[in-house]
Every structure is written in C-alpha cells, then in structure tokens.
Design a protein around this motif. Structure first.
Motif, short mmCIF file in Angstrom:
data_model
loop_
_atom_site.label_atom_id
_atom_site.label_comp_id
_atom_site.label_asym_id
_atom_site.label_seq_id
_atom_site.Cartn_x
_atom_site.Cartn_y
_atom_site.Cartn_z
N LEU A 29 0.84 -1.21 0.00
CA LEU A 29 0.00 0.00 0.00
C LEU A 29 0.87 1.25 0.00
N PHE A 30 1.94 1.20 0.77
CA PHE A 30 2.87 2.33 0.87
C PHE A 30 3.77 2.41 -0.36
N GLY A 31 4.26 1.26 -0.81
CA GLY A 31 5.19 1.24 -1.94
C GLY A 31 4.57 1.63 -3.26
N SER A 32 3.27 1.37 -3.44
CA SER A 32 2.60 1.71 -4.69
C SER A 32 1.90 3.07 -4.63
N ASN A 33 2.13 3.81 -3.54
CA ASN A 33 1.50 5.13 -3.35
C ASN A 33 -0.02 5.07 -3.27
N THR A 34 -0.56 3.92 -2.88
CA THR A 34 -2.00 3.81 -2.71
C THR A 34 -2.47 4.61 -1.50
N THR A 35 -1.63 4.65 -0.45
CA THR A 35 -1.95 5.43 0.74
C THR A 35 -0.66 5.85 1.41
N ILE A 207 6.21 5.12 -10.91
CA ILE A 207 5.33 4.93 -9.76
C ILE A 207 5.00 6.27 -9.11
N ARG A 208 5.99 7.20 -9.08
CA ARG A 208 5.76 8.48 -8.42
C ARG A 208 4.76 9.34 -9.21
N CYS A 209 4.48 8.95 -10.45
CA CYS A 209 3.47 9.68 -11.22
C CYS A 209 2.07 9.13 -10.92
N ASN A 210 2.00 8.16 -10.01
CA ASN A 210 0.72 7.59 -9.60
C ASN A 210 -0.01 6.95 -10.77
N GLN A 211 0.64 5.93 -11.33
CA GLN A 211 0.07 5.19 -12.46
C GLN A 211 -1.31 4.65 -12.10
N ARG A 212 -2.27 4.79 -13.01
CA ARG A 212 -3.63 4.36 -12.74
C ARG A 212 -4.18 3.57 -13.93
N TYR A 213 -5.15 2.67 -13.62
CA TYR A 213 -5.79 1.88 -14.67
C TYR A 213 -7.00 2.64 -15.22
N ILE A 220 -17.99 -0.88 -12.66
CA ILE A 220 -17.26 -0.20 -11.59
C ILE A 220 -15.96 0.34 -12.15
N ASN A 221 -15.60 1.55 -11.77
CA ASN A 221 -14.32 2.11 -12.18
C ASN A 221 -13.21 1.17 -11.74
N LEU A 222 -12.36 0.74 -12.70
CA LEU A 222 -11.39 -0.31 -12.42
C LEU A 222 -10.36 0.13 -11.37
N GLN A 223 -9.90 1.38 -11.43
CA GLN A 223 -8.91 1.83 -10.46
C GLN A 223 -9.48 1.80 -9.05
N SER A 224 -10.74 2.22 -8.91
CA SER A 224 -11.39 2.18 -7.60
C SER A 224 -11.51 0.75 -7.09
N LEU A 225 -11.86 -0.17 -8.00
CA LEU A 225 -11.98 -1.58 -7.63
C LEU A 225 -10.64 -2.16 -7.20
N VAL A 226 -9.57 -1.83 -7.95
CA VAL A 226 -8.23 -2.33 -7.61
C VAL A 226 -7.79 -1.81 -6.25
N ASP A 227 -8.08 -0.54 -5.96
CA ASP A 227 -7.70 0.03 -4.66
C ASP A 227 -8.39 -0.69 -3.51
N ARG A 228 -9.67 -1.01 -3.71
CA ARG A 228 -10.41 -1.71 -2.64
C ARG A 228 -9.87 -3.13 -2.44
N VAL A 229 -9.62 -3.81 -3.55
CA VAL A 229 -9.06 -5.16 -3.46
C VAL A 229 -7.67 -5.11 -2.83
N HIS A 230 -6.92 -4.05 -3.15
CA HIS A 230 -5.57 -3.90 -2.60
C HIS A 230 -5.62 -3.77 -1.08
N PHE A 231 -6.49 -2.92 -0.57
CA PHE A 231 -6.63 -2.75 0.88
C PHE A 231 -7.06 -4.07 1.53
#
Length: 371
Positions: A29-35, A207-213, A220-231
């Motif tokens: 979560l920290f390494g991918s800049n998710t949070t 990664i620092r550019c906050n790559q998104r899908y 469902i917005n795929l990036q939002s779905l990936v973030d939830r699955v990631h958490f």
C-alpha cells in the motif's frame, strides 16, 4: 521471580516482532503510493490484532512447535531459564535488525535461539531430524514458493488485463531533480562534486506519477476496484501474519502457570501492535521502496500470494516466515516487471543468514549467565 522475567522477555520479543513485521503486510500500500505511511500502519496493526485473536482457535499446532517440544529434551521444554534465554536471544536480534531497517524473520530468530540455547543446555543434544523437517525445510522452501507464486499471479493478471482491453494512464512528470556536478579546483588536478537542483521532465509509467488503470469492470471504475481489493489483500496478509506469529511467541509462556495461555496471547498481541505503531518506519522504507518498484496490480498480486501461503502454513502448523514469503513474492513480481533491486535483496538475504547464529549466540550467552 523468573516467571515474571520470562513474561517480560516474551513481551519484549513481541514488541520487537511488531516493530519489524507489522508493516510487511501493508508494505505494498505504501510502496505503490495507494496510501500514506500512517494509514497503512494503522490498517496493518488492526488486521494483525484480529489475526492474533484468532490464533488461539486456528493455530494450536504452532504453540507446540515453538515450545521446543521434540527439538530439545522434555525436561528442558519446561525450563523457564531455557525459554527466557530464547526470548532474549530472538528479541534482541530482531530489534537490532529493526533499528537498521532490515526486515528479518522472527521465526528465524526463534529457531536460532532455540538451537543456540538448547546446544548449551544439553551439551549438543538437539534433535537434528526435527530441526530439519519441522523448521529448516519450511523456512527455505517458503520464499522460493512465494517468488514463483507471486510471479505467476501477476503474469496471469497482466494477461487478463491486456486481453480485457484495460490500459494504463501515461503521465508527464515535472519537478526538481538533484544532479551532481564536478567543479574543477584551481591549481589542482582534483574536482569537488557539488549538487544542484534542475528542472526535470519525463514521460513514463513511473510509480511516483501515480500510475492508474483506465476502464470499467462490471460497471465499476477499475482503479477504484483495484484500490479496494488492494486494501483487502493487505489486510488479509496482516491477518495471516498475526495468525502465524502470535502463537510462536506465546508458546514460550506455556510453562508459566500463573495465568491462562489466552492472557499470554492477548499480551503478545497488544505489545506486538505497540511495536508496529512506534518503531516500524525504517523497515517500511525498505519493504515499500527498496525491494522493487511496484504498481497497483503488482502490489495486489504480491499480497494474494503472501496471504494464501501464510494462512495455509498456519492451518497446518508449518513455521514459515511472513518476512520470507512477503519478500519472496515482492521479488518475484519485481523480476517479472524488470524492476527488482537486486543489491537491496542481496543485503536482506545476508541479514537472514546472520539471523540464526546471532540469535543462537545471544540466547546461549543469556542461558549461561542466568544459570
């Protein structure tokens, strides 16, 4: 008196374990800049606590394994002096690694301390067959399995993503970049290096550019779905770590009959949480940024591999290391994504090798001093 010292030593080991291990479940979560760091460590601590509380029901066999039963003679298993030395040896080793930012295995430290203290206490009478089959094999095999599983899961997920037409957003990175510039010195053949800030621009998937899908899945917005699955996946890894590590540490309290072992598990869980909240920052930097660069999909793949292996191992009483599994999974996706930091991984591997003799030596010296 020795029972109280043993209880305090086990709490010290649990604190060291939390400081070194609590962040490993949420490192992606920290390494991918998710949070950010604070949110990640709080989520990891909460899920670790849940795993610790469930360990009494789901990980009974680990309590027996890490009491030393079968590895050393039965009379030594019930010795408070022996277990006190084990706790001090493992706890000191893990704390030293934590202060230097190296993610090592508490399981490794416990095995080294059990063997070191056992060799001194029994004049070399340690059951080598039990040591090899119960401890050494799972610890050696688990990171290799995690590496392969992490690489396979990510490769499969990437194929599915490409065939589904899901793409990634590219970005333009604009900011300051620090560069080293040699400055010649008058009347000298030498030059002094100086640093200066320059404006830098690049187009990349950094990664620092906050790559998104980009795209939608089942509406469902795929990036939002990936973030939830990631958490969720990071929470599963932290849960699995609490489930696997808590009984290993609490096993040292089986000989203390002053209180029920359930209170021992609760004490281990609480001090483990405190260690993570107060002293996890340096290990967080190593796990999040120095093993490999990662995007959201790679991070989720690593978590799925880690959580699956650790939960299965806990269920069957296999003393695998969450550290070994987590680092192996991250390294596996780093190899596939061609972003692995081999030098950092080599340093971590060296620390793993040193863990056993270090914990064993400290435990042996502690046993001799207490005796």
């Amino acid at each position: 008196m020795l029972s109280i010292l043993l209880f305090l030593a086990v709490c010290f080991l649990a604190y060291s374990n939390g400081a070194n291990d609590n962040f490993k479940g949420v490192a992606t979560l920290f390494g991918s800049n998710t949070t950010d760091y604070k949110t990640a460590i709080r989520w990891g601590t909460f899920c670790t606590l849940l795993g610790s509380m469930c360990s009494l029901l789901l990980a009974q066999s680990l309590l027996r394994s890490f009491s030393g039963k079968g590895l050393v003679p039965s009379e030594l298993v019930g010795s408070e002096t022996f277990l006190f030395a084990v706790a001090i040896g493992a706890g000191t080793t893990v704390l030293i690694a934590t202060l230097t930012g190296l993610p090592i295995s508490t399981t490794h430290g416990l095995v080294g301390a059990l063997v070191g203290s056992g060799l001194v206490a029994t004049a070399g009478s340690v059951n080598q067959q039990v040591l090899f089959s119960t401890f050494v094999v799972p610890l050696l095999v688990s990171p290799l399995v995690a590496l392969c599983l992490g690489a396979l899961i990510y490769s499969f997920a990437r194929i599915v993503r490409v065939r589904s037409g899901v793409t990634k957003e590219w970005c333009i990175c604009l900011g300051q970049e620090q560069k080293t510039v040699p400055i010649p010195q008058p009347y000298s053949m030498l030059a002094v290096d100086a640093t200066r800030q320059e404006l830098a621009i690049s187009v990349d998937e950094q990664i620092r550019c906050n790559q998104r899908y980009v795209g939608r899945f089942l509406g469902i917005n795929l990036q939002s779905l990936v973030d939830r699955v990631h958490f969720l996946s990071a929470g599963v890894v932290s849960f699995a770590r609490g489930l696997n590590d808590t009984p290993k540490i609490a096993a040292l309290l089986l000989v203390v009959h002053v209180f029920d072992i359930r209170w021992g598990l609760a004490a281990v869980a609480i001090t483990m949480a405190m260690g993570g909240l107060l002293n996890a920052r340096k290990v967080a930097e190593t796990m999040g940024h120095r093993i490999t660069e990662m995007n959201h999909g790679q991070a989720v793949s690593a978590n799925i591999a880690t959580g699956f292996l650790v939960i299965v191992a806990s269920r069957f009483g296999l003393p695998v290391s969450t550290t070994h599994v987590s680092v192996g999974a991250l390294f596996g996706i780093g190899i596939v994504g061609r972003s692995a930091h081999y030098r950092s991984v080599a340093t971590i591997l060296l620390a793993w090798v040193i863990t056993l003799p270090c914990a064993g030596t400290i435990a042996a010296l502690t046993y001799c001093l207490v005796q």
